[in-house]
Design a protein around this motif. Structure first.
Motif, mmCIF file in Angstrom:
data_model
loop_
_atom_site.group_PDB
_atom_site.id
_atom_site.type_symbol
_atom_site.label_atom_id
_atom_site.label_comp_id
_atom_site.label_asym_id
_atom_site.label_seq_id
_atom_site.Cartn_x
_atom_site.Cartn_y
_atom_site.Cartn_z
ATOM 1 N N PRO A 188 41.199 34.890 38.880
ATOM 2 C CA PRO A 188 40.881 36.160 38.230
ATOM 3 C C PRO A 188 41.005 37.321 39.214
ATOM 4 O O PRO A 188 40.804 37.152 40.420
ATOM 5 N N GLU A 232 39.688 40.894 40.806
ATOM 6 C CA GLU A 232 38.339 41.224 41.262
ATOM 7 C C GLU A 232 37.442 41.760 40.142
ATOM 8 O O GLU A 232 36.271 41.401 40.054
ATOM 9 N N HIS A 264 37.358 40.961 37.145
ATOM 10 C CA HIS A 264 37.011 39.921 36.180
ATOM 11 C C HIS A 264 36.699 38.609 36.887
ATOM 12 O O HIS A 264 37.130 37.525 36.461
ATOM 13 N N ALA A 265 35.932 38.710 37.960
ATOM 14 C CA ALA A 265 35.589 37.543 38.779
ATOM 15 C C ALA A 265 34.806 36.486 37.999
ATOM 16 O O ALA A 265 34.690 35.347 38.443
ATOM 17 N N ASP A 266 34.282 36.847 36.823
ATOM 18 C CA ASP A 266 33.538 35.887 36.003
ATOM 19 C C ASP A 266 34.455 34.895 35.285
ATOM 20 O O ASP A 266 33.993 33.875 34.784
ATOM 21 N N LEU A 267 35.759 35.173 35.250
ATOM 22 C CA LEU A 267 36.694 34.236 34.623
ATOM 23 C C LEU A 267 36.884 33.021 35.528
ATOM 24 O O LEU A 267 36.774 33.120 36.752
ATOM 25 N N PRO A 268 37.184 31.871 34.939
ATOM 26 C CA PRO A 268 37.324 30.656 35.761
ATOM 27 C C PRO A 268 38.584 30.659 36.625
ATOM 28 O O PRO A 268 39.613 31.201 36.247
ATOM 29 N N THR A 269 38.453 30.043 37.781
ATOM 30 C CA THR A 269 39.581 29.772 38.664
ATOM 31 C C THR A 269 40.028 28.350 38.356
ATOM 32 O O THR A 269 39.211 27.488 38.077
#
Length: 154
Positions: free
Chosen positions: A92, A94, A96-101
């Motif tokens: 993701p 920065e 949208h850092a809550d999205l999964p990697t």
């Protein structure tokens, strides 16, 4: 008066040089000069690595209402990195850092790129042209949008 004309002319030349320099650079393809034609290997067969490897930026189309009316645009959500060795990562941006990697492998044809991700499973992206593909935003953990568009980023 002559000084103003010279300044305007110099400014126009300065602004035009970077645009002219970008004209001959291929986009996401290897030997086909950035055209929409599929990449071919030396044997003439389609070469997915030559056509697609690199970084792709995934964005969703957004709309909203402002005091001036309806406004729209796109918002970057994640980066998809397709490596030459057939591996891939989804990271993701920065904001949208809550999205999964996620990570895994990938393969491609002339019409689609298939990601085999560890968490999300198999995700298919439809190739629109040599620098654009799109897929289901839900597969990447993006809940409020149906489609995510990927543009070749570098």
């Amino acid at each position: 008066m002559k000084k103003n004309i010279l300044v305007v002319g110099a400014l126009a030349v300065t602004l035009a040089l970077p645009l002219a320099a970008c004209g001959g650079t291929p986009a996401a393809t290897g030997d086909n000069g950035g055209s929409d034609a599929p990449a071919a290997s030396e044997s003439g067969d389609f070469d997915a690595v030559d056509a697609y490897w690199g970084q792709w930026r995934g964005s969703v189309e957004i709309t909203g209402t402002t005091v001036y009316g309806t406004a729209g645009g796109t918002e970057a959500m994640l980066d998809l990195n397709l490596a030459e060795d057939g591996t891939c990562t989804v990271e993701p941006v920065e904001a949208h850092a809550d999205l999964p990697t996620d990570s895994g492998t990938w393969e491609g044809t002339e019409s689609e790129i298939t990601l085999h991700l560890e968490t999300a499973g198999d995700v298919t992206l439809t190739v629109v042209d040599s620098v654009t593909c799109e897929g289901d935003a839900h597969a990447f953990g993006i809940a409020d949008f149906d489609t995510i568009q990927f543009d070749f980023y570098g």
